[in-house]
Each structure stands twice: as structure tokens, then as C-alpha cells.
Design a protein around this motif. Structure first.
Motif, PDB file in Angstrom:
ATOM      1  N   ALA A 198     -14.686  18.394  -6.298  1.00 24.79           N
ATOM      2  CA  ALA A 198     -15.416  17.730  -4.956  1.00 24.79           C
ATOM      3  C   ALA A 198     -14.592  17.180  -4.145  1.00 24.79           C
ATOM      4  O   ALA A 198     -13.030  17.267  -3.896  1.00 24.79           O
ATOM      5  CB  ALA A 198     -16.415  16.443  -5.754  1.00 24.79           C
ATOM      6  N   GLN A 199     -15.597  17.543  -2.875  1.00 30.68           N
ATOM      7  CA  GLN A 199     -14.794  16.379  -1.228  1.00 30.68           C
ATOM      8  C   GLN A 199     -14.729  14.905  -1.786  1.00 30.68           C
ATOM      9  O   GLN A 199     -13.430  14.592  -1.382  1.00 30.68           O
ATOM     10  CB  GLN A 199     -15.371  17.080  -0.213  1.00 30.68           C
ATOM     11  N   GLN A 200     -15.913  14.555  -2.447  1.00 29.10           N
ATOM     12  CA  GLN A 200     -15.156  12.918  -2.649  1.00 29.10           C
ATOM     13  C   GLN A 200     -15.500  12.759  -3.677  1.00 29.10           C
ATOM     14  O   GLN A 200     -16.082  13.223  -4.168  1.00 29.10           O
ATOM     15  CB  GLN A 200     -16.616  12.668  -0.862  1.00 29.10           C
ATOM     16  N   GLY A 201     -15.933  11.304  -3.848  1.00 31.98           N
ATOM     17  CA  GLY A 201     -16.017  10.510  -5.230  1.00 31.98           C
ATOM     18  C   GLY A 201     -15.044  10.114  -6.137  1.00 31.98           C
ATOM     19  O   GLY A 201     -14.087  10.108  -5.818  1.00 31.98           O
ATOM     20  N   ILE A 202     -15.663   9.116  -6.662  1.00 30.59           N
ATOM     21  CA  ILE A 202     -14.474   8.235  -7.485  1.00 30.59           C
ATOM     22  C   ILE A 202     -13.312   9.161  -8.801  1.00 30.59           C
ATOM     23  O   ILE A 202     -12.301   8.786  -8.042  1.00 30.59           O
ATOM     24  CB  ILE A 202     -15.236   7.157  -8.523  1.00 30.59           C
ATOM     25  N   GLY A 203     -14.207  10.165  -8.452  1.00 29.87           N
ATOM     26  CA  GLY A 203     -13.533  10.889  -9.704  1.00 29.87           C
ATOM     27  C   GLY A 203     -11.778  11.328  -9.036  1.00 29.87           C
ATOM     28  O   GLY A 203     -11.269  11.618  -9.490  1.00 29.87           O
ATOM     29  N   VAL A 204     -12.553  12.167  -8.002  1.00 28.55           N
ATOM     30  CA  VAL A 204     -11.576  12.857  -6.623  1.00 28.55           C
ATOM     31  C   VAL A 204     -10.703  11.198  -6.611  1.00 28.55           C
ATOM     32  O   VAL A 204      -9.232  11.970  -6.390  1.00 28.55           O
ATOM     33  CB  VAL A 204     -12.395  12.892  -5.334  1.00 28.55           C
ATOM     34  N   TYR A 205     -10.768  10.738  -5.745  1.00 25.47           N
ATOM     35  CA  TYR A 205      -9.857   9.363  -5.966  1.00 25.47           C
ATOM     36  C   TYR A 205      -9.381   8.857  -6.510  1.00 25.47           C
ATOM     37  O   TYR A 205      -7.795   8.738  -7.021  1.00 25.47           O
ATOM     38  CB  TYR A 205     -10.558   8.310  -4.960  1.00 25.47           C
ATOM     39  N   MET A 206      -9.780   9.203  -8.061  1.00 21.48           N
ATOM     40  CA  MET A 206      -8.943   9.143  -9.103  1.00 21.48           C
ATOM     41  C   MET A 206      -7.879   9.869  -9.755  1.00 21.48           C
ATOM     42  O   MET A 206      -6.625   9.489  -9.936  1.00 21.48           O
ATOM     43  CB  MET A 206     -10.098   9.007 -10.881  1.00 21.48           C
ATOM     44  N   THR A 207      -8.582  11.047  -9.799  1.00 19.09           N
ATOM     45  CA  THR A 207      -7.298  12.416  -9.609  1.00 19.09           C
ATOM     46  C   THR A 207      -6.025  11.988  -9.025  1.00 19.09           C
ATOM     47  O   THR A 207      -4.734  12.415  -9.105  1.00 19.09           O
ATOM     48  CB  THR A 207      -7.906  13.642  -9.327  1.00 19.09           C
ATOM     49  N   LEU A 208      -6.818  12.328  -7.992  1.00 19.07           N
ATOM     50  CA  LEU A 208      -5.866  11.584  -6.207  1.00 19.07           C
ATOM     51  C   LEU A 208      -4.402  10.914  -6.488  1.00 19.07           C
ATOM     52  O   LEU A 208      -3.101  11.024  -6.711  1.00 19.07           O
ATOM     53  CB  LEU A 208      -5.866  11.842  -4.988  1.00 19.07           C
ATOM     54  N   ALA A 209      -4.906   9.406  -6.841  1.00 18.05           N
ATOM     55  CA  ALA A 209      -4.521   8.049  -7.433  1.00 18.05           C
ATOM     56  C   ALA A 209      -3.757   8.686  -8.425  1.00 18.05           C
ATOM     57  O   ALA A 209      -2.177   8.351  -8.331  1.00 18.05           O
ATOM     58  CB  ALA A 209      -5.032   7.544  -7.913  1.00 18.05           C
ATOM     59  N   SER A 210      -3.839   9.347  -9.775  1.00 19.78           N
ATOM     60  CA  SER A 210      -3.052   9.307 -10.813  1.00 19.78           C
ATOM     61  C   SER A 210      -2.609  10.558 -11.075  1.00 19.78           C
ATOM     62  O   SER A 210      -0.557  10.505 -11.571  1.00 19.78           O
ATOM     63  CB  SER A 210      -3.864   9.380 -11.645  1.00 19.78           C
ATOM     64  N   SER A 211      -1.838  11.357  -9.567  1.00 20.31           N
ATOM     65  CA  SER A 211      -1.209  12.709  -9.480  1.00 20.31           C
ATOM     66  C   SER A 211      -0.260  11.856  -8.741  1.00 20.31           C
ATOM     67  O   SER A 211       1.233  12.813  -8.299  1.00 20.31           O
ATOM     68  CB  SER A 211      -1.560  13.754  -9.073  1.00 20.31           C
ATOM     69  N   SER A 212      -0.443  10.482  -7.706  1.00 23.27           N
ATOM     70  CA  SER A 212       0.304  10.349  -6.873  1.00 23.27           C
ATOM     71  C   SER A 212       1.020   8.794  -7.804  1.00 23.27           C
ATOM     72  O   SER A 212       1.500   8.328  -6.571  1.00 23.27           O
ATOM     73  CB  SER A 212       0.076  10.580  -5.512  1.00 23.27           C
ATOM     74  N   PHE A 213       0.925   8.815  -8.686  1.00 22.50           N
ATOM     75  CA  PHE A 213       0.996   7.666  -9.622  1.00 22.50           C
ATOM     76  C   PHE A 213       0.597   6.353  -8.680  1.00 22.50           C
ATOM     77  O   PHE A 213       1.346   5.644  -8.719  1.00 22.50           O
ATOM     78  CB  PHE A 213       2.801   7.737  -9.783  1.00 22.50           C
ATOM     79  N   ARG A 214      -0.244   6.535  -8.278  1.00 19.45           N
ATOM     80  CA  ARG A 214      -0.841   5.042  -7.979  1.00 19.45           C
ATOM     81  C   ARG A 214      -1.954   4.332  -9.131  1.00 19.45           C
ATOM     82  O   ARG A 214      -2.634   4.381  -8.880  1.00 19.45           O
ATOM     83  CB  ARG A 214      -1.212   5.978  -6.347  1.00 19.45           C
ATOM     84  N   THR A 215      -0.873   4.254  -9.893  1.00 16.15           N
ATOM     85  CA  THR A 215      -1.865   3.549 -11.444  1.00 16.15           C
ATOM     86  C   THR A 215      -2.921   2.511 -10.497  1.00 16.15           C
ATOM     87  O   THR A 215      -3.446   1.536 -11.578  1.00 16.15           O
ATOM     88  CB  THR A 215      -0.801   2.251 -11.526  1.00 16.15           C
ATOM     89  N   ASP A 216      -2.383   1.715  -9.350  1.00 14.25           N
ATOM     90  CA  ASP A 216      -3.288   0.299  -9.254  1.00 14.25           C
ATOM     91  C   ASP A 216      -4.517   1.106  -8.968  1.00 14.25           C
ATOM     92  O   ASP A 216      -5.778   0.216  -8.838  1.00 14.25           O
ATOM     93  CB  ASP A 216      -2.874  -0.749  -7.797  1.00 14.25           C
ATOM     94  N   ARG A 217      -4.746   1.878  -8.112  1.00 14.27           N
ATOM     95  CA  ARG A 217      -5.602   2.425  -7.351  1.00 14.27           C
ATOM     96  C   ARG A 217      -6.328   3.072  -8.780  1.00 14.27           C
ATOM     97  O   ARG A 217      -7.903   3.456  -8.433  1.00 14.27           O
ATOM     98  CB  ARG A 217      -5.232   3.474  -6.318  1.00 14.27           C
TER      99      ARG A 217
END
Lengths: 255, 245
Positions: A198-217
Motif C-alpha cells: 500500500a502507499q499509506q497506512g500504519i501497516g506500511v509504516y510498520m514494515t518500513l520501520a522494522s526493515s530499517s531497525f527503527r524498533t521504536d517506530r
């Protein structure tokens, strides 16, 4: 008053948990990409608002739309199956079977069939919402009191009157139980559907964060998913209290 | 006006005769009780009059019109109050009329006041005592536009004191409004105290065994229950019922 008296317990439990988490993180010196402390998560939540607010709103929108479609179909299906017993005998086992298909497996297929647009996402949310509401409403119809049914028949009520004046109100408490379950499911469904693309959404935000090791996000995302579920739940309970006023008034008994 | 005639009605369920050539009638403004042993087909009879069942043979006439298998021709009061829990008492007592599209709010409110239920219009049935619920159920059938009222053991679930109260109350309401009532009961005293006529049914298959006209004057006082005549009548009917078993 009662709520204030008992409400502090869970709040205190949460605070204690956060405190232990914070202290343990510092004492054991856990790196923040592994497990960020609550204070770090909070800071990210405040600082990153501009980054994720669009994601948040898009998820809310998707959830509401999916919930609306899913529950409408669920209620409509329950009514049809209730009014046509033969159809119920045919479809009911299929409905239960359909719930055994893991959504995680089905979701990629839906993307293959329907692309990355909103349609496959709505289908996923509808699938997770549909079942609890349909089953709960059907069970509600079955709780119709035989005494009341007998009275209405003797008094000359036709099928339509029996449905609207007796069976529908009887099923309302169950229907609301189903709505509460569907509400939390629909948030989950929305997030899962966004993982897939998806372009947007908490799900997208979450995948991006976890793949860049931004665990806080990731934790910020989890936090907002919980808040969304909770809010949704509260809204439905509020509506329920309005609609089903007769239930709790029985407490003040006479003679 | 309400004239009920049941003529030669028979009904059987899978070969078991429940009613056989049963005939009885209720004339206008008459209070008729039916007593009989349990299993004597009283509820089947009510289901036939209410149109839930159709007789195998015979006819049911109400005011000269044939009502075999026709629903909604009578107003009904069941054994349990059967008030809808999600409606206020006022909405509940208007239900009978509402089903036929004739709602009358003012009449309902004034009838509730006569029944000692004023102030409870906006209450829910859960908030009422057993006797009050039965009164509400009775008013509901009074307010239904159908002229004949069928009461199916309406007081059998109440305790003895409430039951006596309710009988007197029912009598006073009836003497004021004079509707035709068909009343089913197990209780001989109740039937004697309330009725103009008592019909004794035999069981298996049900037939009219005896038809007594009760001569006590109206308006009836509670003291009639203690009179010698009352006791004699009770004996007569009791014996009529005993012969069968």
C-alpha cells in the motif's frame, strides 16, 4: 463513582509494567534497536507525528470503510439465513469452513487477483468482520422466547411484524457482542492488508520501520493500533448503551 | 358485539383425538370459563380459536363469520405475561392494537390509570411485580380491538394472595367494560367466582361434559366465596370432574 473506584487498578498495572520496562532496559543496557524504553517510544511518538499522521488517517479510513461493509454484509447474511432455514442449513457449514482459511495465506492471492488497490484490502477486512457479526446475530435470532412468539402469533402478528417487533430486538444484544469483536478484528485486518502493499497506512509504516531497525517506530505503530481498537470498542459500547436501555434497568426491582 | 360459536369441531394429532365433536358458545358480554383436567385439550382449543391450528372438521364462527385458521380474530392473554422486555409498559399495552394498525395512546394511558399502573408508563416490564405484569398483560388484551378475549390460565403462575387480588380486580374491570371472555382455568373456585357460565370438559378426546349457568348476582362480592351456595356449586363441579378420573 464505581468506575473511578475500580478503574485505577488496570491503570496502576500498566504504569507498573512501563516502569519495570524502563528500569530494566536501563539497568541491563539493552540496545534501543532491540527493545527501546517506553520513554524513547514516547519521544518518537511525539516527534514523528508529522511523519506518520497520514499513515494513521489512511488506516482509520480503511478500517471504518471495511468495518461498515463487513458488518452490513454480516447482518444482511444473518437475516437472510434466519428467514430461509433451508439456506441456513446449506450455507452455515460453509461459513465456518471459510473461517478456517488463514487470512495471511489468502491475502497475497487477493493481491494477485485484484491488484494493489483498495479492493483487496476491503475484501480482507470484510472477511474478518463478517463472520463474528453473522454468527452472533444468527445466535441472537435463535434466542427468541417461545412464550413471546406464541403470544404474538395468537394476537395475529404476521411474519414481518414478528421479525421486526420480536426477533430483531431479541438479537440486538448478541449483534452488539458481534460488533465489538468485529471492530477490533477490522483494525487488525486493515493493518494486515496494508502489509501486502500500500502507499499509506500504519501497516506500511510498520514494515518500513522494522526493515530499517527503527524498533521504536514499530512500538509507536503497535501503540496506535491498540488505541484505535480501544476507541472503536468504546464507540460501540456507547451506542450499545443507548440502543439497549431496557437491559440494565431491571436492577431496581419492585415488590 | 362478540358471539363465538364452536360447532362440532374435531382435531387429532397423529391419530390421537384431542377434540371430538366439541361444540360451545359464548354470547355477547358473557364470561365463560372452561375447566377440565390437564391434557383435556384446552390449549388446543385456544390454538384453534386463535387460528394457529385448523380444525379437522367443524367450524368456528365469530359474529357470524367463519374464522377457521384465521389469525388475529381474538385478543389473547397467555399464562405468562409475555411483555416485550425492550418496550416500556405503555408501548407494551398498545401492542395488540398496533398489530392491527390501531394505536390509541390516550385510551391506553387512561386504562393504565384504572388498573393502578399510572406512573409506570415509561417503566420497563422488568421493573414491575408479577401481579402488575399480569395486569399490564390484561390491559393489553383489553385494548386490543378484537371483541372476544381469550384468557389462558392467566393467574396460575401467581401466588395465592396476588391471585385473589387479581381475580377481584379482573371482575371489577370486566363489570365496567363487559367484554366477552373465554377463560381457561384449573381452579374451580376461580371459575365460580368469575363466570356466568362454566363449561366442564372431559379429557381424551375433549367433549363438553357439563354446562352450568352460575346464578350468583352481579356485581359479585368477595363474600360470595364463603356462602353455602358457593360450596354446593363447588361440590357439583368437583364431582363432575371426579367422575372422569
Amino acid at each position: 463513582m464505581k468506575r473511578i473506584k475500580t478503574g485505577w487498578r488496570p491503570v496502576a498495572a500498566i504504569l507498573l509494567l512501563l516502569l519495570v520496562w524502563e528500569v530494566a532496559g536501563r539497568v541491563a543496557e539493552i540496545p534501543s534497536w532491540l527493545l527501546p524504553a517506553p520513554s524513547q517510544i514516547w519521544m518518537e511518538a511525539v516527534a514523528g507525528w508529522e511523519d506518520y499522521k497520514l499513515h494513521l488517517f489512511s488506516t482509520i479510513q480503511l478500517t471504518l470503510l471495511g468495518f461498515l461493509i463487513g458488518t452490513s454484509i454480516g447482518i444482511a447474511a444473518a437475516v437472510c439465513l434466519h428467514l430461509l432455514p433451508k439456506l441456513r442449513q446449506t450455507i452455515y457449514p460453509l461459513m465456518i469452513l471459510s473461517q478456517n482459511i488463514p487470512i495471511i495465506v489468502l491475502a497475497p492471492l487477493l493481491v494477485i487477483w485484484f491488484g494493489f488497490g483498495i479492493l483487496p484490502k476491503l475484501i480482507i477486512i470484510t472477511l474478518v468482520c463478517f463472520f463474528p457479526i453473522a454468527v452472533a446475530t444468527l445466535d441472537g435470532f435463535r434466542q427468541t422466547s417461545p412464550d413471546l412468539l406464541h403470544y404474538l402469533k395468537m394476537a395475529g402478528a404476521d411474519k414481518r411484524q414478528i421479525f421486526w417487533k420480536l426477533e430483531w430486538p431479541t438479537s440486538l444484544p448478541s449483534l452488539f457482542s458481534g460488533l465489538k469483536i468485529s471492530a477490533t478484528y477490522s483494525v487488525m485486518g486493515a493493518v494486515i492488508s496494508e502489509w501486502l502493499g500500500a502507499q499509506q497506512g500504519i501497516g506500511v509504516y510498520m514494515t518500513l520501520a522494522s526493515s530499517s531497525f527503527r524498533t521504536d517506530r514499530v512500538f509507536v505503530a503497535i501503540f496506535f493500533i491498540m488505541v484505535l481498537c480501544l476507541l472503536f470498542f468504546i464507540v460501540i459500547i456507547t451506542i450499545e448503551k443507548r440502543v439497549i436501555r431496557w437491559k440494565k434497568k431491571g436492577v431496581e426491582q419492585h415488590g | 358485539m362478540a358471539d363465538l360459536s364452536i360447532i362440532d369441531v374435531s382435531k387429532s394429532f397423529s391419530g390421537r383425538h384431542v377434540l371430538e365433536n366439541l361444540s360451545l358458545s359464548v354470547s355477547d358480554a358473557e364470561f365463560v370459563s372452561i375447566v377440565g383436567p390437564s391434557g383435556s385439550g384446552k390449549s388446543t382449543l385456544f390454538h384453534l380459536i386463535g387460528g394457529l391450528l385448523e380444525p379437522d372438521s367443524g367450524d368456528i364462527y365469530l359474529d357470524g363469520k367463519r374464522v377457521n385458521g384465521k389469525r388475529g380474530a381474538i385478543s389473547y392473554m397467555p399464562q405468562s405475561p409475555s411483555l416485550l422486555p425492550w418496550r416500556t409498559v405503555l408501548e407494551n399495552v398498545m401492542l395488540g392494537g398496533e398489530l392491527l394498525g390501531e394505536k390509541n395512546r390516550e385510551e391506553a394511558i387512561s386504562m393504565m390509570a384504572k388498573a393502578g399502573l399510572s406512573g409506570y408508563e415509561e417503566a420497563y416490564p422488568d421493573q414491575l411485580s408479577g401481579g402488575m405484569k399480569q395486569r399490564a398483560a390484561f390491559i393489553r388484551s383489553m385494548l386490543s380491538p378484537q371483541p372476544l378475549m381469550c384468557l389462558d390460565e392467566p393467574f396460575s403462575a401467581l401466588d395465592e394472595f396476588t391471585r385473589l387480588d387479581m381475580q377481584q380486580w379482573l371482575l371489577s374491570m370486566w363489570e365496567e367494560h363487559r367484554r366477552s371472555i373465554l377463560f381457561v382455568t384449573h381452579n374451580i373456585e376461580e371459575a365460580l367466582f368469575l363466570s356466568d357460565r362454566i363449561i366442564v370438559l372431559s379429557s381424551g378426546p375433549a367433549q363438553v361434559k357439563a354446562d352450568f349457568t352460575i346464578p350468583f348476582p352481579r356485581p359479585r362480592k368477595e363474600s360470595v366465596v364463603l356462602s353455602q351456595d358457593f360450596l354446593e356449586w363447588k361440590k357439583t363441579i368437583y364431582q363432575e370432574l371426579r367422575v372422569m378420573t
